[in-house]
Design a protein around this motif. Structure first.
Motif, short mmCIF file in Angstrom:
data_model
loop_
_atom_site.label_atom_id
_atom_site.label_comp_id
_atom_site.label_asym_id
_atom_site.label_seq_id
_atom_site.Cartn_x
_atom_site.Cartn_y
_atom_site.Cartn_z
N LYS A 21 48.35 51.57 31.27
CA LYS A 21 48.46 52.99 30.97
C LYS A 21 48.68 53.81 32.23
O LYS A 21 49.50 54.75 32.24
CB LYS A 21 47.19 53.47 30.25
N TYR A 22 47.96 53.48 33.32
CA TYR A 22 48.03 54.27 34.55
C TYR A 22 48.95 53.65 35.60
O TYR A 22 49.00 54.13 36.73
CB TYR A 22 46.62 54.47 35.11
N ASP A 23 49.65 52.60 35.24
CA ASP A 23 50.62 51.96 36.13
C ASP A 23 49.96 51.49 37.43
O ASP A 23 50.43 51.78 38.53
CB ASP A 23 51.79 52.91 36.44
N MET A 24 48.86 50.76 37.29
CA MET A 24 48.17 50.19 38.43
C MET A 24 48.72 48.79 38.73
O MET A 24 48.70 47.92 37.84
CB MET A 24 46.66 50.06 38.15
N PRO A 25 49.19 48.52 39.93
CA PRO A 25 49.60 47.15 40.26
C PRO A 25 48.46 46.15 40.09
O PRO A 25 48.66 45.05 39.59
CB PRO A 25 50.04 47.25 41.72
N GLY A 26 47.25 46.54 40.51
CA GLY A 26 46.11 45.65 40.40
C GLY A 26 44.81 46.40 40.24
O GLY A 26 44.66 47.51 40.74
N MET A 27 43.86 45.79 39.54
CA MET A 27 42.52 46.35 39.39
C MET A 27 41.51 45.21 39.36
O MET A 27 41.80 44.12 38.84
CB MET A 27 42.38 47.17 38.11
N ALA A 28 40.33 45.48 39.92
CA ALA A 28 39.22 44.53 39.86
C ALA A 28 37.97 45.29 39.43
O ALA A 28 37.69 46.37 39.95
CB ALA A 28 39.00 43.86 41.21
N VAL A 29 37.23 44.73 38.49
CA VAL A 29 36.08 45.40 37.89
C VAL A 29 34.90 44.44 37.89
O VAL A 29 35.06 43.24 37.62
CB VAL A 29 36.39 45.85 36.45
N GLY A 30 33.73 44.97 38.16
CA GLY A 30 32.50 44.19 38.06
C GLY A 30 31.42 45.01 37.38
O GLY A 30 31.31 46.22 37.62
N ILE A 31 30.63 44.36 36.53
CA ILE A 31 29.56 45.05 35.80
C ILE A 31 28.31 44.19 35.86
O ILE A 31 28.37 42.97 35.65
CB ILE A 31 29.96 45.30 34.34
N GLY A 43 46.43 42.04 37.36
CA GLY A 43 47.52 42.49 38.21
C GLY A 43 47.56 41.80 39.55
O GLY A 43 46.99 40.72 39.75
N VAL A 44 48.26 42.47 40.50
CA VAL A 44 48.56 41.85 41.79
C VAL A 44 48.11 42.73 42.94
O VAL A 44 47.90 43.93 42.80
CB VAL A 44 50.07 41.57 41.91
N THR A 45 48.00 42.09 44.09
CA THR A 45 47.57 42.77 45.30
C THR A 45 48.63 43.71 45.85
O THR A 45 48.33 44.73 46.47
CB THR A 45 47.22 41.75 46.40
N GLU A 48 55.15 44.09 46.72
CA GLU A 48 56.09 43.42 47.62
C GLU A 48 55.76 41.94 47.81
O GLU A 48 56.66 41.12 48.00
CB GLU A 48 56.09 44.12 48.99
N ASN A 49 54.47 41.65 47.77
CA ASN A 49 54.04 40.26 47.94
C ASN A 49 52.97 39.98 46.90
O ASN A 49 51.78 39.93 47.21
CB ASN A 49 53.50 40.04 49.36
N PRO A 50 53.37 39.82 45.65
CA PRO A 50 52.40 39.79 44.55
C PRO A 50 51.55 38.53 44.51
O PRO A 50 52.04 37.44 44.26
CB PRO A 50 53.29 39.90 43.30
N VAL A 51 50.27 38.73 44.76
CA VAL A 51 49.26 37.68 44.66
C VAL A 51 48.23 38.15 43.63
O VAL A 51 47.83 39.32 43.66
CB VAL A 51 48.58 37.44 46.02
N PRO A 52 47.80 37.32 42.71
CA PRO A 52 46.85 37.76 41.68
C PRO A 52 45.57 38.33 42.28
O PRO A 52 44.99 37.77 43.22
CB PRO A 52 46.57 36.49 40.88
#
Length: 462
Positions: A21-31, A43-45, A48-52
Motif C-alpha cells: 500500500k505504501y510502496d515500501m521496498p522493505g519492512m521488518a516488524v517485531g512484536i 521485501g528487500v534491503t 539497486e541490490n535487492p537482498v531479502p
C-alpha cells in the motif's frame, strides 16, 4: 532468533499488504506479546541490490537511538558520576550558548526531557574523528534558543548530542565505546553498531527517497555525521530491538543476569516529567521516553527517521508488550510504520489508537493563522487554498546548499484542520504526516507568535 520467537501468518499478511500500500521496498516488524516474540519481514534491503529483509537486517533507526544514549547516561547516574539536577557545565565546562545565563543553568535532566530551551539542531559536519562531538559542542553558541531553561518542551537533537559529550567528558572515552561497553554488550545486543564500517559487512537496509517523477531512488547517505550519533546514529535490527524492549520491560538485568541499570532508574525513565500540548509525539516526556495514554493504557516509545529510513519502537509496560517497525522509504515510512503499530495494538491487545477529527473549515480564521513561521533549518508557510488550510514546510536554501546530500527532500504541503476546543490546536489530515498534531501559540495579548509541529516551535516572522 530466540528460542520462543515465531512467525504469525496474520501479521505477515498485514505487513505485506501495508508494504504494498505504501510502496515500501522493505519492512521488518517485531512484536513481544504473551512472553513470545513474533517477527515478520518483507521485501528487500535495496532496489539497486535487492537482498531479502530479515529480522537480522540492520536499519538506521534515527532518533530511537536516544533511548540507548539515555540508558548509558543513567548508568553514570547510578554510579554517582552524573547528577540529573546538576548544570550541564558541571560536566561540559566548555559549553557556550548564545545566552550566557542559559549556558550556566541548563541541567542534564532538562536535556533528557527537551526542556533546555535549545533549538532543534545545527546542520554541520564536524568529521568522523573522535573529536567530532567536541567540535560540535564548540559550535553550539550558533544554535538559536527557543526560551529559558525549563520554560517549555521543544524537541532538540542538539540537546541529545550534547548529552553525548557529557558521557565523553565524565568517562574519558568516546561516546560510542561507552555505549557499547555499558549497554550494548551487557544487554546482549550483538547486531547494533554506530559506525558504517561495522554495518557494511552485514545485511543492511538502504534508505529510499521519492523522486520528482514518482520513482524511488536509493539514498546515497546512510546516516548523519559522528556528532549526531547520540541523538540519532545507531544502526540495529528487529532482533536486537526486541531484546531491547525485553530489557526495558524488565528489571534492569542484562543477558547474563547482571544489573545493567537499577530497576528504579529504568522505571524512572517512564515517569512523566513535562506535559505536552496536542502533540503527536507524546502526551508527556519522561526521561527520553515519549509517553502516551491510548485507549486506557500507558505507552512509552520513540520513533526515528533519516535518509529514507524509519523506525517506530513502542512499549506497553503494563501488558508486557513491545512492537518495533522498521522501513526504508520516504515519505511514506511514517504512515506505514504507524499503520502496523496501530494494527498490532488492536490485534494483540484490543487497544484502539485513532486520530482526532477536525471541525469544519472556518474562513474567518485564515487571516490570523496565515503567515511565515521559522525554525533554525526550515521555513513554514501557513495559508488557505479554497476551503483547505495548509502548512508548507521547506528546508532553507542556505541549509540545503551547505548540507548537500545529507538534507532530505521537502514534503508536499500538509493539509490540516482545526480541532475542537480553543481553536488553536490542529491535526494534519492527509499525506505522509497525516495524524500529526500541533498548536498555534499566543503571547500575553493573544497574538499568534508561533506554531508547534512535531515537537518543534516555529516562530512567526511575518
Amino acid at each position: 532468533m530466540t528460542e520462543n520467537t515465531r512467525t504469525d501468518s496474520t501479521l505477515t499478511a498485514f505487513v505485506e499488504a501495508t508494504a504494498a500500500k505504501y510502496d515500501m521496498p522493505g519492512m521488518a516488524v517485531g512484536i513481544r506479546f504473551g512472553g513470545r516474540e513474533i517477527t515478520a519481514s518483507v521485501g528487500v534491503t535495496s532496489t539497486e541490490n535487492p537482498v531479502p529483509v530479515t529480522e537480522h537486517t540492520v536499519f538506521a533507526i534515527g532518533s530511537t537511538s536516544k533511548t540507548f544514549t539515555t540508558t548509558a547516561l543513567l548508568r553514570l547516574v547510578a554510579d554517582g558520576r552524573v547528577d540529573l539536577d546538576a548544570p550541564v557545565r558541571t560536566y561540559v565546562p566548555e559549553l557556550e550558548l548564545s545566552e550566557a545565563q542559559s549556558a550556566a543553568t541548563i541541567t542534564v535532566g532538562q536535556l533528557l526531557n527537551h526542556t533546555a530551551g535549545l533549538e532543534w539542531n545545527l546542520i554541520n559536519n564536524t568529521g568522523e574523528g573522535e573529536d567530532g562531538l567536541a567540535k560540535f559542542v564548540a559550535t553550539l553558541a550558533e544554535l538559536p534558543l527557543i526560551g529559558a531553561p525549563g520554560e517549555r518542551a521543544s524537541y532538540s537533537q542538539a540537546g541529545f548530542n550534547l548529552l553525548g559529550r557529557v558521557i565523553e567528558n565524565v568517562t574519558g572515552e568516546p561516546f560510542e565505546q561507552v555505549v557499547a561497553d555499558t549497554v550494548l554488550a551487557p544487554v546482549g545486543l550483538t547486531e547494533s553498531h554506530y559506525f558504517q564500517g561495522d554495518v557494511m559487512t552485514r545485511r543492511f537496509a538502504a534508505g529510499h527517497e521519492r523522486q520528482a517523477d514518482g520513482e524511488l531512488a536509493v539514498s546515497r547517505v546512510w546516516k548523519g555525521s559522528r556528532a549526531n550519533n547520540p541523538g540519532g546514529g545507531l544502526g540495529t535490527t528487529v532482533s536486537d530491538l526486541l531484546r531491547w524492549g525485553r530489557f526495558h520491560l524488565g528489571d534492569g538485568r542484562g543477558a547474563h543476569g547482571e544489573t545493567v541499570l537499577p530497576a528504579d532508574l529504568l522505571h524512572r525513565m517512564r515517569q512523566p516529567t513535562v506535559q505536552l500540548r496536542n502533540s503527536t509525539l507524546a502526551d508527556a516526556f519522561g526521561l527520553c521516553w515519549m509517553l502516551r495514554d491510548v485507549d486506557g493504557v500507558r505507552m512509552a516509545g520513540h520513533g526515528g527517521s533519516g535518509f529514507g529510513q524509519f523506525a517506530d519502537f513502542q512499549l506497553v509496560p503494563e501488558r508486557d508488550f513491545a512492537v518495533v517497525v522498521l522501513s526504508n522509504a520516504s515519505p511514506n515510512g511514517i504512515p506505514a510504520n504507524q499503520a502496523i503499530v496501530r494494527w498490532a495494538l488492536e490485534h494483540y491487545l484490543g487497544v484502539i489508537d485513532k486520530d482526532p477529527e477536525p471541525i469544519p473549515f472556518d474562513a474567518t480564521r485564515v487571516p490570523e493563522l496565515s503567515g511565515v513561521y521559522d525554525v533554525d533549518a526550515m521555513t513554514m508557510t501557513c495559508y488557505a487554498d479554497g476551503d483547505q488550510l495548509y502548512l508548507d514546510c521547506k528546508v532553507k536554501p542556505e541549509i540545503r546548499a551547505a548540507g548537500g546530500a545529507e538534507i532530505p527532500q521537502d514534503h508536499p504541503p500538509f493539509p490540516f484542520g482545526i480541532l475542537p476546543g480553543d481553536g488553536d490546536e490542529y491535526v494534519i489530515t492527509a499525506g505522509s504526516f497525516a495524524g500529526q498534531r500541533g498548536f498555534f501559540s499566543r503571547d500575553a495579548d493573544g497574538v499568534i507568535t508561533g506554531v508547534d509541529l512535531a515537537g518543534r516551535v516555529f516562530a512567526r516572522v511575518s
